[in-house]
Write a protein that holds these residues in place. Structure first.
Motif, short mmCIF file in Angstrom:
data_model
loop_
_atom_site.label_atom_id
_atom_site.label_comp_id
_atom_site.label_asym_id
_atom_site.label_seq_id
_atom_site.Cartn_x
_atom_site.Cartn_y
_atom_site.Cartn_z
N LEU A 194 0.88 -1.17 0.00
CA LEU A 194 0.00 0.00 0.00
C LEU A 194 0.91 1.21 0.00
CD1 LEU A 194 -2.59 1.75 0.55
CD2 LEU A 194 -2.20 1.28 2.97
N TRP A 195 0.67 2.12 -0.93
CA TRP A 195 1.40 3.40 -0.98
C TRP A 195 0.39 4.50 -0.70
CZ3 TRP A 195 0.58 7.61 -4.20
CH2 TRP A 195 1.53 8.63 -4.11
N THR A 196 0.71 5.35 0.27
CA THR A 196 -0.16 6.47 0.64
C THR A 196 0.55 7.76 0.30
OG1 THR A 196 -1.12 5.14 2.42
CG2 THR A 196 -1.48 7.49 2.54
N SER A 197 -0.12 8.64 -0.42
CA SER A 197 0.51 9.86 -0.94
C SER A 197 0.86 10.88 0.14
CB SER A 197 -0.42 10.51 -1.97
OG SER A 197 -1.60 10.99 -1.36
N GLY A 198 1.69 11.82 -0.25
CA GLY A 198 1.97 12.99 0.57
C GLY A 198 3.16 12.86 1.49
N GLN A 199 3.23 13.84 2.38
CA GLN A 199 4.29 13.93 3.38
C GLN A 199 3.65 14.04 4.76
OE1 GLN A 199 7.60 13.73 2.52
NE2 GLN A 199 6.80 13.33 0.48
N THR A 200 2.75 13.11 5.07
CA THR A 200 2.07 13.11 6.36
C THR A 200 2.69 12.04 7.25
OG1 THR A 200 0.39 11.42 5.90
CG2 THR A 200 -0.09 13.66 5.11
N LEU A 201 2.23 11.99 8.48
CA LEU A 201 2.71 10.95 9.40
C LEU A 201 2.32 9.55 8.95
CD1 LEU A 201 2.06 12.62 12.89
CD2 LEU A 201 4.22 12.47 11.62
N ILE A 202 1.30 9.44 8.10
CA ILE A 202 0.87 8.11 7.64
C ILE A 202 1.24 7.85 6.18
CG2 ILE A 202 -1.00 7.99 9.33
CD1 ILE A 202 -2.95 8.47 6.94
N SER A 203 1.95 8.76 5.54
CA SER A 203 2.37 8.58 4.14
C SER A 203 3.48 7.54 4.06
CB SER A 203 2.88 9.90 3.56
OG SER A 203 1.85 10.86 3.54
N GLY A 204 3.56 6.88 2.92
CA GLY A 204 4.64 5.93 2.70
C GLY A 204 4.16 4.65 2.09
N THR A 205 5.04 3.66 2.08
CA THR A 205 4.74 2.35 1.51
C THR A 205 4.74 1.31 2.62
OG1 THR A 205 5.79 3.01 -0.57
CG2 THR A 205 5.46 0.64 -0.21
N TYR A 206 3.71 0.46 2.61
CA TYR A 206 3.50 -0.52 3.67
C TYR A 206 3.30 -1.91 3.08
CZ TYR A 206 2.65 3.73 6.27
OH TYR A 206 2.80 4.97 6.83
N THR A 207 3.81 -2.92 3.76
CA THR A 207 3.59 -4.30 3.37
C THR A 207 2.23 -4.77 3.89
OG1 THR A 207 4.53 -5.22 5.40
CG2 THR A 207 6.07 -4.79 3.57
#
Length: 146
Positions: free
Chosen positions: A44-57
């Motif tokens: 899962l990739w979540t957009s932006g520069q937030t505390l929850i943004s990033g790529t997750y397994t």
């Protein structure tokens, strides 16, 4: 042997139905149910520069999704506005609404891009209003204390 046009259409519609099932389970707060739709190698990739943004397994999603949804005691409802599907790619436009544990009403607009492998979600990209995420979900906090 090349895939026939009818098999391609059938795969497309099966994937669209799975994406809609995913959204229904997400809206119902059924973490176990929507995580089960992910392929074991999914991300899962979540957009932006937030505390929850990033790529997750898949494992990280399973471990953290419940905490996010628990922040909405009456639930976080998602309404699908439109879908576009072709083969192993399904785009979903959606809106969400729910009352956060802080008392703030959280509303957001999304574009989810699902990619499928063997009938399961292998990659999900989530685009949304990151300022709404920061304001409500992250309590105004930004990465690096900004």
């Amino acid at each position: 042997m090349a895939e026939s046009e009818s098999a391609f259409r059938e795969r497309t519609e099966t994937n669209r139905a799975t994406a809609l099932e995913f959204m229904a389970r997400l809206s119902a707060g059924d973490v176990e149910g929507f995580v089960a739709l992910y392929h074991p190698e999914a991300s899962l990739w979540t957009s932006g520069q937030t505390l929850i943004s990033g790529t997750y397994t898949r494992e990280q999603i399973a471990a953290s999704a419940g905490a996010v949804l628990e922040a909405f005691p009456q639930g976080l409802r998602f309404e699908v506005q439109a879908t576009t599907a072709e083969g192993d790619r399904v785009a979903v436009e959606a809106v969400s609404e729910g009352q956060h544990a802080s008392g703030q009403v959280y509303r957001n607009r999304y574009h989810f891009l699902f990619r499928f492998r063997d009938g399961q979600v292998i990659q999900l990209k989530e685009y949304m209003d990151t300022e709404a995420v920061t304001e409500v979900l992250c309590g105004g906090q930004r990465p690096g204390g900004q």
